[in-house]
Design an enzyme around this catalytic site. Structure first.
Site, PDB file in Angstrom:
ATOM      1  N   GLY A 165       0.810  -1.212   0.000  1.00  0.00           N
ATOM      2  CA  GLY A 165       0.000   0.000   0.000  1.00  0.00           C
ATOM      3  C   GLY A 165       0.846   1.266   0.000  1.00  0.00           C
ATOM      4  N   GLU A 181       1.650   1.850  -3.485  1.00  0.00           N
ATOM      5  CA  GLU A 181       0.401   2.276  -4.135  1.00  0.00           C
ATOM      6  C   GLU A 181       0.080   3.734  -3.832  1.00  0.00           C
ATOM      7  OE1 GLU A 181      -2.005  -1.925  -4.481  1.00  0.00           O
ATOM      8  OE2 GLU A 181      -1.924  -0.988  -2.516  1.00  0.00           O
ATOM      9  N   GLU A 188       2.600  -8.127  -1.434  1.00  0.00           N
ATOM     10  CA  GLU A 188       1.376  -8.689  -0.856  1.00  0.00           C
ATOM     11  C   GLU A 188       1.257 -10.195  -1.059  1.00  0.00           C
ATOM     12  OE1 GLU A 188       1.602  -5.911  -2.648  1.00  0.00           O
ATOM     13  OE2 GLU A 188       0.172  -4.392  -1.960  1.00  0.00           O
TER      14      GLU A 188
HETATM   15  N1  DAK Z   1       2.168  -3.581   9.133  1.00  0.00           N
HETATM   16  C1  DAK Z   1       2.311  -3.552  10.466  1.00  0.00           C
HETATM   17  N2  DAK Z   1       3.496  -3.425  11.074  1.00  0.00           N
HETATM   18  C2  DAK Z   1       4.584  -3.333  10.306  1.00  0.00           C
HETATM   19  C3  DAK Z   1       4.509  -3.350   8.896  1.00  0.00           C
HETATM   20  C4  DAK Z   1       3.222  -3.480   8.301  1.00  0.00           C
HETATM   21  N3  DAK Z   1       3.050  -3.459   6.969  1.00  0.00           N
HETATM   22  N4  DAK Z   1       5.773  -3.260   8.406  1.00  0.00           N
HETATM   23  C5  DAK Z   1       6.585  -3.157   9.481  1.00  0.00           C
HETATM   24  N5  DAK Z   1       5.873  -3.207  10.617  1.00  0.00           N
HETATM   25  C6  DAK Z   1       6.372  -3.138  11.989  1.00  0.00           C
HETATM   26  C7  DAK Z   1       7.069  -4.421  12.368  1.00  0.00           C
HETATM   27  O1  DAK Z   1       6.124  -5.393  12.764  1.00  0.00           O
HETATM   28  C8  DAK Z   1       7.939  -3.962  13.506  1.00  0.00           C
HETATM   29  O2  DAK Z   1       7.136  -3.804  14.648  1.00  0.00           O
HETATM   30  P1  DAK Z   1       7.634  -4.397  16.084  1.00  0.00           P
HETATM   31  O3  DAK Z   1       7.968  -5.813  15.841  1.00  0.00           O
HETATM   32  O4  DAK Z   1       8.832  -3.530  16.401  1.00  0.00           O
HETATM   33  O5  DAK Z   1       6.473  -4.148  16.982  1.00  0.00           O
HETATM   34  C9  DAK Z   1       8.356  -2.554  13.054  1.00  0.00           C
HETATM   35  O6  DAK Z   1       7.384  -2.142  12.092  1.00  0.00           O
HETATM   36  C10 DAK Z   1       9.731  -2.512  12.390  1.00  0.00           C
HETATM   37  O7  DAK Z   1       9.735  -3.472  11.343  1.00  0.00           O
HETATM   38  P2  DAK Z   1      10.866  -4.596  11.193  1.00  0.00           P
HETATM   39  O8  DAK Z   1      11.431  -4.959  12.530  1.00  0.00           O
HETATM   40  O9  DAK Z   1      10.303  -5.683  10.357  1.00  0.00           O
HETATM   41  O10 DAK Z   1      11.981  -3.780  10.395  1.00  0.00           O
HETATM   42  P3  DAK Z   1      13.045  -4.325   9.356  1.00  0.00           P
HETATM   43  O11 DAK Z   1      13.929  -3.170   9.059  1.00  0.00           O
HETATM   44  O12 DAK Z   1      13.664  -5.602   9.850  1.00  0.00           O
HETATM   45  O13 DAK Z   1      12.218  -4.695   8.038  1.00  0.00           O
HETATM   46  C11 DAK Z   1      10.598  -4.305   6.269  1.00  0.00           C
HETATM   47  C12 DAK Z   1      11.605  -3.684   7.295  1.00  0.00           C
HETATM   48  C13 DAK Z   1       9.840  -3.136   5.643  1.00  0.00           C
HETATM   49  C14 DAK Z   1      11.364  -5.046   5.194  1.00  0.00           C
HETATM   50  C15 DAK Z   1       9.648  -5.278   7.027  1.00  0.00           C
HETATM   51  O14 DAK Z   1       9.112  -4.586   8.152  1.00  0.00           O
HETATM   52  C16 DAK Z   1       8.523  -5.774   6.178  1.00  0.00           C
HETATM   53  O15 DAK Z   1       8.703  -6.665   5.351  1.00  0.00           O
HETATM   54  N6  DAK Z   1       7.314  -5.214   6.390  1.00  0.00           N
HETATM   55  C17 DAK Z   1       6.106  -5.672   5.740  1.00  0.00           C
HETATM   56  C18 DAK Z   1       6.100  -5.208   4.306  1.00  0.00           C
HETATM   57  C19 DAK Z   1       4.834  -5.709   3.577  1.00  0.00           C
HETATM   58  O16 DAK Z   1       4.626  -6.927   3.462  1.00  0.00           O
HETATM   59  N7  DAK Z   1       4.025  -4.793   3.120  1.00  0.00           N
HETATM   60  C20 DAK Z   1       2.818  -5.100   2.409  1.00  0.00           C
HETATM   61  C21 DAK Z   1       1.680  -5.114   3.386  1.00  0.00           C
HETATM   62  S1  DAK Z   1       0.165  -5.614   2.606  1.00  0.00           S
HETATM   63  C22 DAK Z   1      -6.347  -2.232   0.464  1.00  0.00           C
HETATM   64  C23 DAK Z   1      -5.419  -1.352   0.076  1.00  0.00           C
HETATM   65  C24 DAK Z   1      -4.082  -1.680   0.225  1.00  0.00           C
HETATM   66  C25 DAK Z   1      -3.718  -2.863   0.802  1.00  0.00           C
HETATM   67  C26 DAK Z   1      -4.694  -3.725   1.207  1.00  0.00           C
HETATM   68  C27 DAK Z   1      -5.992  -3.424   1.033  1.00  0.00           C
HETATM   69  N8  DAK Z   1      -7.698  -1.925   0.287  1.00  0.00           N
HETATM   70  C28 DAK Z   1      -8.024  -0.522  -0.093  1.00  0.00           C
HETATM   71  C29 DAK Z   1      -8.716  -2.872   0.423  1.00  0.00           C
HETATM   72  C30 DAK Z   1      -2.330  -3.100   0.969  1.00  0.00           C
HETATM   73  C31 DAK Z   1      -1.806  -4.238   1.494  1.00  0.00           C
HETATM   74  C32 DAK Z   1      -0.423  -4.209   1.917  1.00  0.00           C
HETATM   75  O17 DAK Z   1       0.256  -3.210   1.841  1.00  0.00           O
END
Ligand code: DAK
Length: 257
Positions: free
Chosen positions: A108, A111, A131
């Site tokens: 997102g 996006e 995602e």
């Molecule tokens: N959500 C919640 N918390 C998150 C997060 C996320 N997307 N990304 C990071 N955090 C949190 C981590 O859980 C961690 O929290 P604590 O453990 O300290 O409590 C903190 O931020 C620091 O993250 P990391 O410890 O993981 O930090 P690193 O440097 O090791 O890694 C990273 C950074 C960005 C590579 C990693 O955090 C990561 O992979 N994050 C997730 C990335 C991801 O998968 N993003 C896509 C999410 S799904 C919709 C519109 C849009 C969407 C859906 C619906 N509609 C309008 C219906 C979109 C969906 C998505 O975006």
């Protein structure tokens, strides 16, 4: 303007919105979308603001939708609530808006950046649509806007594997307009935005509308739209001012109400 998850600053005619959930790498929560929408409403209603910037922190523009919040959503939650529509507020912004991206812009976050008019990227920026690794696909324009920016092959690869691209790759494939050293990103974005904000506001807004037509209509319809809007600009005081200033060899002063 005070919000829980975004900070708003004005710099002359520029409105800067900073996503601010440092503990979660600016993960996009329902509250953040509400705050962002309210900030956009306020800056768009203010006629003294001519250009907007959306930015995050040095580490993260936004790491995507808040996974912890989304985890237990049910299908009726996502369908019946205003989840999708509320995200679209950014893409309906009528004033020019620049995304200044430093660090990660994932899911997102990528996006949101693509909903802006163009992206200035810090050399630390990384973009991706991960995602699929969470068992879902992009839900807020990722499969559509990324494909229009970078073409089918790269968009397909990004969405199917979830890999990230760095700033150099993002510039090479046309996702971002320019790369800037991270330390100078916001300052440079403010300069670019101030330059745009000094132009005629109605002309800048019409230009944005016209460029966006290129994505939504046939070439012939787009050209017709452009011509009609161009013709209408001869009704603006800013057209008289811009051309008179050129002939008098002085800077133009637009937006005098
Ligand atoms: N959500 C919640 N918390 C998150 C997060 C996320 N997307 N990304 C990071 N955090 C949190 C981590 O859980 C961690 O929290 P604590 O453990 O300290 O409590 C903190 O931020 C620091 O993250 P990391 O410890 O993981 O930090 P690193 O440097 O090791 O890694 C990273 C950074 C960005 C590579 C990693 O955090 C990561 O992979 N994050 C997730 C990335 C991801 O998968 N993003 C896509 C999410 S799904 C919709 C519109 C849009 C969407 C859906 C619906 N509609 C309008 C219906 C979109 C969906 C998505 O975006």
């Amino acid at each position: 303007m005070e919000f829980e998850t975004v900070q708003v600053e004005t710099h002359g005619r520029v409105g800067l919105i900073r996503l601010h959930r440092p503990q979660a790498l600016n993960a996009i929560s329902v509250q953040l979308i509400k705050d962002l929408s309210a900030a956009l409403d306020a800056l768009e209603a203010d006629r003294t603001i001519g250009c907007l910037i959306l930015t995050g922190s040095e580490r993260a523009f936004a790491a995507g939708a808040d996974i912890k919040e989304m985890q237990n959503f049910t299908y009726p939650d996502t369908y019946l609530d205003d989840f999708i529509t509320s995200w679209e507020r950014l893409s309906r912004t009528r004033k020019p808006i620049i995304a200044a991206v430093s660090g990660v812009a994932l899911g997102g976050g990528c996006e949101l950046a693509m909903m802006c008019d163009f992206i200035l990227a810090a050399d630390t920026a990384r973009f991706g649509q991960p995602e699929i690794r969470l068992g879902v696909m992009p839900g807020s324009g990722g499969t559509q806007r990324l494909t229009r920016f970078v073409g089918k092959s790269k968009a397909m690869e990004m969405c199917l594997t979830g890999r990230m691209m760095d700033a150099v790759e993002a510039e090479r494939c046309g996702l971002v307009s320019r790369i800037i050293p991270a330390a100078d990103l916001v300052e440079e974005a403010l300069k670019v935005a101030a330059n745009i904000a000094a132009m005629s506001l109605p002309v800048a807004m019409m230009t944005k509308e016209s460029v966006n037509r290129a994505y939504e209509t046939s070439l012939a319809e787009g050209i017709r739209f452009e011509r009609r809007v161009f013709q209408s600009q001869f009704a603006l005081a800013d057209q008289k001012e811009g051309m008179a200033a050129f002939i008098a060899k002085r800077p133009a002063e637009f937006n005098k109400e």
